[in-house]
Design a protein around this motif. Structure first.
Motif, PDB file in Angstrom:
ATOM      1  N   MET A 190      -9.952   6.777  -4.203  1.00 28.67           N
ATOM      2  CA  MET A 190     -10.155   5.336  -4.055  1.00 28.67           C
ATOM      3  C   MET A 190     -10.778   4.739  -5.313  1.00 28.67           C
ATOM      4  O   MET A 190     -10.389   3.661  -5.768  1.00 28.67           O
ATOM      5  N   LYS A 191     -11.736   5.442  -5.876  1.00 28.24           N
ATOM      6  CA  LYS A 191     -12.410   4.939  -7.070  1.00 28.24           C
ATOM      7  C   LYS A 191     -11.436   4.773  -8.229  1.00 28.24           C
ATOM      8  O   LYS A 191     -11.524   3.812  -8.994  1.00 28.24           O
ATOM      9  N   ARG A 192     -10.474   5.689  -8.349  1.00 28.53           N
ATOM     10  CA  ARG A 192      -9.497   5.561  -9.435  1.00 28.53           C
ATOM     11  C   ARG A 192      -8.300   4.685  -9.021  1.00 28.53           C
ATOM     12  O   ARG A 192      -7.333   4.565  -9.762  1.00 28.53           O
ATOM     13  N   LYS A 193      -8.374   4.119  -7.802  1.00 26.20           N
ATOM     14  CA  LYS A 193      -7.402   3.138  -7.297  1.00 26.20           C
ATOM     15  C   LYS A 193      -6.046   3.758  -6.945  1.00 26.20           C
ATOM     16  O   LYS A 193      -5.035   3.053  -6.908  1.00 26.20           O
ATOM     17  N   GLU A 194      -6.004   5.044  -6.668  1.00 24.93           N
ATOM     18  CA  GLU A 194      -4.743   5.673  -6.287  1.00 24.93           C
ATOM     19  C   GLU A 194      -4.561   5.517  -4.781  1.00 24.93           C
ATOM     20  O   GLU A 194      -4.615   6.474  -4.003  1.00 24.93           O
ATOM     21  N   THR A 195      -4.361   4.274  -4.395  1.00 22.90           N
ATOM     22  CA  THR A 195      -4.380   3.905  -2.993  1.00 22.90           C
ATOM     23  C   THR A 195      -3.544   2.654  -2.789  1.00 22.90           C
ATOM     24  O   THR A 195      -3.306   1.903  -3.730  1.00 22.90           O
ATOM     25  N   TYR A 196      -3.097   2.442  -1.558  1.00 20.61           N
ATOM     26  CA  TYR A 196      -2.286   1.258  -1.308  1.00 20.61           C
ATOM     27  C   TYR A 196      -2.532   0.719   0.090  1.00 20.61           C
ATOM     28  O   TYR A 196      -3.066   1.404   0.965  1.00 20.61           O
ATOM     29  N   ALA A 197      -2.160  -0.545   0.275  1.00 23.44           N
ATOM     30  CA  ALA A 197      -2.372  -1.258   1.527  1.00 23.44           C
ATOM     31  C   ALA A 197      -1.071  -1.361   2.299  1.00 23.44           C
ATOM     32  O   ALA A 197       0.002  -1.487   1.704  1.00 23.44           O
ATOM     33  N   THR A 198      -1.175  -1.324   3.626  1.00 25.68           N
ATOM     34  CA  THR A 198      -0.041  -1.696   4.460  1.00 25.68           C
ATOM     35  C   THR A 198      -0.546  -2.619   5.563  1.00 25.68           C
ATOM     36  O   THR A 198      -1.742  -2.649   5.876  1.00 25.68           O
ATOM     37  N   THR A 199       0.392  -3.348   6.155  1.00 21.39           N
ATOM     38  CA  THR A 199       0.044  -4.245   7.257  1.00 21.39           C
ATOM     39  C   THR A 199      -0.023  -3.517   8.593  1.00 21.39           C
ATOM     40  O   THR A 199      -0.068  -4.154   9.640  1.00 21.39           O
ATOM     41  N   GLY A 200      -0.061  -2.206   8.547  1.00 20.06           N
ATOM     42  CA  GLY A 200      -0.200  -1.397   9.751  1.00 20.06           C
ATOM     43  C   GLY A 200       0.791  -0.262   9.833  1.00 20.06           C
ATOM     44  O   GLY A 200       0.571   0.711  10.551  1.00 20.06           O
ATOM     45  N   THR A 201       1.889  -0.363   9.107  1.00 17.04           N
ATOM     46  CA  THR A 201       2.877   0.701   9.060  1.00 17.04           C
ATOM     47  C   THR A 201       2.343   1.873   8.240  1.00 17.04           C
ATOM     48  O   THR A 201       1.442   1.708   7.418  1.00 17.04           O
ATOM     49  N   ARG A 202       2.923   3.050   8.454  1.00 17.35           N
ATOM     50  CA  ARG A 202       2.522   4.223   7.669  1.00 17.35           C
ATOM     51  C   ARG A 202       3.683   4.695   6.798  1.00 17.35           C
ATOM     52  O   ARG A 202       4.003   5.885   6.741  1.00 17.35           O
ATOM     53  N   MET A 203       4.311   3.760   6.094  1.00 17.31           N
ATOM     54  CA  MET A 203       5.341   4.160   5.136  1.00 17.31           C
ATOM     55  C   MET A 203       4.681   4.843   3.948  1.00 17.31           C
ATOM     56  O   MET A 203       3.535   4.540   3.579  1.00 17.31           O
ATOM     57  N   THR A 204       5.388   5.797   3.355  1.00 13.27           N
ATOM     58  CA  THR A 204       4.889   6.536   2.201  1.00 13.27           C
ATOM     59  C   THR A 204       5.448   5.900   0.931  1.00 13.27           C
ATOM     60  O   THR A 204       6.663   5.793   0.776  1.00 13.27           O
ATOM     61  N   VAL A 205       4.557   5.484   0.042  1.00 14.14           N
ATOM     62  CA  VAL A 205       4.969   4.795  -1.184  1.00 14.14           C
ATOM     63  C   VAL A 205       4.276   5.438  -2.379  1.00 14.14           C
ATOM     64  O   VAL A 205       3.074   5.714  -2.338  1.00 14.14           O
ATOM     65  N   ARG A 206       5.050   5.660  -3.441  1.00 12.12           N
ATOM     66  CA  ARG A 206       4.488   6.240  -4.652  1.00 12.12           C
ATOM     67  C   ARG A 206       5.141   5.607  -5.865  1.00 12.12           C
ATOM     68  O   ARG A 206       6.354   5.431  -5.895  1.00 12.12           O
ATOM     69  N   ILE A 207       4.340   5.245  -6.870  1.00 11.88           N
ATOM     70  CA  ILE A 207       4.872   4.686  -8.109  1.00 11.88           C
ATOM     71  C   ILE A 207       4.185   5.343  -9.298  1.00 11.88           C
ATOM     72  O   ILE A 207       3.030   5.778  -9.219  1.00 11.88           O
ATOM     73  N   PHE A 208       4.926   5.404 -10.402  1.00 16.38           N
ATOM     74  CA  PHE A 208       4.399   5.874 -11.687  1.00 16.38           C
ATOM     75  C   PHE A 208       4.888   4.943 -12.781  1.00 16.38           C
ATOM     76  O   PHE A 208       6.012   4.427 -12.706  1.00 16.38           O
ATOM     77  N   GLY A 209       4.049   4.758 -13.784  1.00 21.03           N
ATOM     78  CA  GLY A 209       4.423   3.953 -14.934  1.00 21.03           C
ATOM     79  C   GLY A 209       4.239   4.733 -16.219  1.00 21.03           C
ATOM     80  O   GLY A 209       3.264   5.481 -16.367  1.00 21.03           O
ATOM     81  N   GLU A 245      -6.639 -16.717  18.312  1.00 27.56           N
ATOM     82  CA  GLU A 245      -6.363 -15.293  18.460  1.00 27.56           C
ATOM     83  C   GLU A 245      -4.888 -14.975  18.225  1.00 27.56           C
ATOM     84  O   GLU A 245      -4.565 -13.955  17.621  1.00 27.56           O
ATOM     85  N   PHE A 246      -3.977 -15.850  18.659  1.00 29.37           N
ATOM     86  CA  PHE A 246      -2.559 -15.540  18.470  1.00 29.37           C
ATOM     87  C   PHE A 246      -2.163 -15.575  16.997  1.00 29.37           C
ATOM     88  O   PHE A 246      -1.093 -15.107  16.629  1.00 29.37           O
ATOM     89  N   GLU A 247      -3.047 -16.092  16.138  1.00 29.61           N
ATOM     90  CA  GLU A 247      -2.770 -16.122  14.705  1.00 29.61           C
ATOM     91  C   GLU A 247      -3.344 -14.908  13.971  1.00 29.61           C
ATOM     92  O   GLU A 247      -3.121 -14.757  12.771  1.00 29.61           O
ATOM     93  N   THR A 248      -4.099 -14.060  14.666  1.00 24.75           N
ATOM     94  CA  THR A 248      -4.544 -12.826  14.034  1.00 24.75           C
ATOM     95  C   THR A 248      -3.348 -11.888  13.886  1.00 24.75           C
ATOM     96  O   THR A 248      -2.323 -12.063  14.526  1.00 24.75           O
ATOM     97  N   ILE A 249      -3.505 -10.905  13.025  1.00 24.38           N
ATOM     98  CA  ILE A 249      -2.423  -9.939  12.833  1.00 24.38           C
ATOM     99  C   ILE A 249      -2.931  -8.538  13.131  1.00 24.38           C
ATOM    100  O   ILE A 249      -4.141  -8.285  13.134  1.00 24.38           O
ATOM    101  N   ALA A 250      -2.025  -7.639  13.389  1.00 26.77           N
ATOM    102  CA  ALA A 250      -2.402  -6.279  13.765  1.00 26.77           C
ATOM    103  C   ALA A 250      -2.855  -5.449  12.572  1.00 26.77           C
ATOM    104  O   ALA A 250      -3.316  -4.324  12.746  1.00 26.77           O
ATOM    105  N   SER A 251      -2.764  -5.984  11.393  1.00 22.36           N
ATOM    106  CA  SER A 251      -3.073  -5.308  10.137  1.00 22.36           C
ATOM    107  C   SER A 251      -4.492  -4.735  10.116  1.00 22.36           C
ATOM    108  O   SER A 251      -5.385  -5.266  10.790  1.00 22.36           O
ATOM    109  N   GLY A 252      -4.767  -3.748   9.305  1.00 18.28           N
ATOM    110  CA  GLY A 252      -3.934  -3.060   8.380  1.00 18.28           C
ATOM    111  C   GLY A 252      -4.447  -1.638   8.200  1.00 18.28           C
ATOM    112  O   GLY A 252      -5.459  -1.218   8.754  1.00 18.28           O
ATOM    113  N   LEU A 253      -3.777  -0.900   7.313  1.00 17.83           N
ATOM    114  CA  LEU A 253      -4.122   0.494   7.030  1.00 17.83           C
ATOM    115  C   LEU A 253      -4.169   0.735   5.529  1.00 17.83           C
ATOM    116  O   LEU A 253      -3.643  -0.045   4.738  1.00 17.83           O
TER     117      LEU A 253
END
Length: 639
Positions: free
Chosen positions: A444-463, A419-427
């Motif tokens: 979600m279907k078009r994959k405009e989504t991202y993973a975090t380990t639990g934090t709610r930081m806002t991230v955006r990228i364009f190519g 249990e101590f090796e589990t993590i609080a992740s994710g969102l």
């Protein structure tokens, strides 16, 4: 060339990185189900309002696509007394009483939730609680019932698991019984779904684990209850082959006119089977398999309580952040993991293998976006380190929860995970216009989504090909990004002569969390010799650190964690990081992907919070602090 600008107010840094600028016109920037129509933008008659015709996603919505309630056999039979109603109320921000009797509440409500109870033995603990005649009619059901009612919870769990889940002696074969439980779950989702305010998706988990190799998928429907009630969940009892699940999903869409996709998870417990280049039946995957998988499984769960699955130090020895909460000992049956399995379990390895398979087949079977989820079996979607209510109710906060095993080691060969090796992740953050089932599911279907380990930081990228280094500074950054290229999850194709991939990135800290350390671009590609390559570029560094010739920030961000007090301060790092980057090693003939990893400054791990709260010594071998992170869906380049 490196140009860095630092503004005269605290917490904001901006980096421009490039290999030389070229500003010619042309090129293709395409994405599946492109998220803004260029036809919607006025070109002829000027209008005063700059927002006329604007239709691109303008908000990130936070949720959990993988939460279990007491309706899951391995939740309800180990002490979870909270059903879907409590799970939704908690996600909406209400304080509830956990199964362990402790009050619990989120720092902020979620925007959406998927209650994903196992299709296998759906609702068995609820039926036992009701002493349903269908349970009492069989020997295994009656024995499990009696143990549960006597309070011998774990014995009840083991009895049901061994006889029904492992041996397949399933007493719940009455479709009418399954339908009644399934419709209860749907009714809870319908009652809590509030378009525009909170989205309750209808879904479930298909829990295949042939030979102990975890191939679980969460099935997420776009639809309302009238369509979902026309079918019964497809279970691993029906088949443990994902190709059969895809056929069931096709049948669901044909029958109801609805939409559905699946999210694979737990690749690090699959012993190399999750992203194998062979089917479950042992044949080499072909283009039909690749097309089906890419269509039905657009996302992958990169991080959750049972370990992080983005990267592994064995696969990426030059990545100093790859050694993060890896679960790499074996599978559910205690079969020891071999090094050659790892590339077929982790995000980065699978994305690279996908490029290789695309060249061979013409279709990329592993072209997935990234999500984070909890896989919590407590009905409580908690992801913050100081609010970690564990994976199962028997291991909710308490002074003795560290010793419990999550993954058993029946042959004592070293595969136990505790249990101590589990993590609080994710969102999961989803870029969408609206908080509705349809809008979020489409994103979600078009994959405009991202993973975090639990934090709610806002991230955006364009190519794209034609971004200017000043575009990242524009107040209409997103509109510029969509009109000039593609967002995360999109595709760039057929590079114009003399052009290289250009990325624009913005990352903003969680308002209730830690400052940011750095922004990184992870590039993977298939070179002209047919070999798979990867490289990491730090493109924005906090605290005025420069990017050196090794493509890394000049020095570590520092560490403010006070282990004795389980605290930290935000007097290091930056609140906002922005970057413009042009690929210095771009080759128009080579397939590639790019995704962004954002790291926070060090903060206390959940075990450190536990140690302080309960007056315990930290568990041996577990770090006192860690760096929360986000992983965006990739942007792909295809020649």
């Amino acid at each position: 060339m490196l140009i860095k600008h630092r503004y005269g107010f605290p917490g904001i840094a901006l980096c421009f990185l490039a290999s030389g600028f070229a500003f010619s016109q042309g090129g293709q920037a395409t994405g599946a189900d492109f998220s803004v129509s260029r036809d919607n933008v006025p070109h002829k008659d000027p209008v005063y309002s700059p927002y006329v015709g604007q239709s691109h996603p303008d908000r990130v919505y936070w949720g959990d696509s993988h939460l279990h309630t007491s309706y899951s056999w391995d939740a309800g039979l180990v002490g979870n007394t909270l059903g879907p109603d409590a799970a939704y109320r908690f996600a909406k921000g209400q304080q509830v009483i956990a199964s362990s009797g402790q009050p619990v509440k989120l720092v902020r409500p979620l925007d959406w939730l998927v209650v994903a109870d196992h299709a296998e033995s759906l609702g068995v603990a609820v039926l036992i609680e009701r002493s349903d005649p269908a349970i009492l009619a069989s020997e295994v059901g009656r024995k499990t019932h009696d143990l549960y009612k006597k309070g011998e919870i774990y014995d009840a769990f083991e009895t049901w698991g061994l006889n029904v889940i492992v041996k397949g002696d399933n007493p719940l074969t009455d479709e009418n019984l399954t339908r009644s439980v399934w419709e209860e779950i749907i009714d809870h989702a319908e009652a809590h779904n509030q378009p525009g305010e909170f989205t309750a998706f209808i879904g479930y988990e298909w829990s295949s684990a042939p030979a102990g190799n975890n191939l679980h998928r969460v099935v997420v429907m776009r639809d309302d209850g009238d369509k979902a009630k026309q079918v019964l969940p497809f279970a691993s009892y029906d088949s443990d082959d994902p190709e059969d699940l895809w056929r069931w999903m096709a049948g669901y869409e044909d029958k109801t006119g609805g939409r559905v996709f699946a999210i694979p998870h737990n690749g690090n417990l699959s012993n190399g089977v999750m992203f194998s280049t062979e089917t479950l039946s042992g044949r080499r995957i072909n283009s039909d398999y690749a097309e089906q998988r890419a269509m039905w499984e657009p996302l992958y769960e990169a991080t959750q309580m049972k370990g992080d699955g983005e990267a592994h130090p064995f696969l990426s020895p030059n990545d100093e952040f790859a050694d993060y909460e890896n679960w790499d000992r074996g599978n559910w049956n205690g079969e020891v993991k071999k090094p050659e399995m790892l590339a077929h379990e982790y995000v980065r390895g699978a994305l690279k293998i996908g490029l290789q398979q695309e060249k061979r087949l013409g279709v990329n079977p592993f072209k997935f976006g990234l999500v984070g989820a909890t896989d919590a079996h407590t009905s409580l979607s908690t992801t913050r380190e100081e609010n970690n209510f564990g994976k199962i109710s028997m291991m909710e906060p308490g002074p003795d929860r560290w010793a419990g095993q999550i993954v058993p080691d029946p042959d004592e060969v070293g595969t136990s995970t505790y249990e101590f090796e589990t993590i609080a992740s994710g969102l999961q953050g989803v870029w969408s216009r609206e908080n509705t089932r349809e809008s979020l599911w489409d994103a979600m279907k078009r994959k405009e989504t991202y993973a975090t380990t639990g934090t709610r930081m806002t991230v955006r990228i364009f190519g794209g090909w034609d971004y200017d280094e000043k575009d990242v500074l524009r107040p209409d950054f997103a509109k510029t990004g969509y009109l000039g290229g593609v967002p995360m999850g999109g595709d760039l194709k057929a590079a114009p002569d003399g052009k290289a991939t250009r990325l624009m990135i913005r990352a903003l800290r969680d308002p209730d969390g830690a400052n940011l350390d750095r922004v990184q671009i992870i590039k993977g590609w298939l070179d002209s010799s047919g070999d798979l390559q990867e490289k990491i570029y730090d493109v924005a560094c906090s605290d005025d650190r420069a990017v050196g010739t090794n493509n890394r920030c000049d020095g570590l961000v520092g560490n403010t964690v006070n282990v004795a007090a389980a605290s930290y301060t935000n007097d290091i790092g930056d609140a906002l990081l922005m970057a413009y980057w042009e690929d210095p090693q771009f080759n128009a003939e080579e397939r590639a992907f790019y995704y962004v990893r954002v790291l926070e400054i060090p903060t206390p791990r959940w075990t450190t919070y536990d140690a302080v709260f309960y007056g315990l010594d930290l568990p041996e071998g577990v770090p006192a602090d860690q760096q929360e992170r986000a992983y965006t869906s990739p942007i792909w380049y295809t020649p």
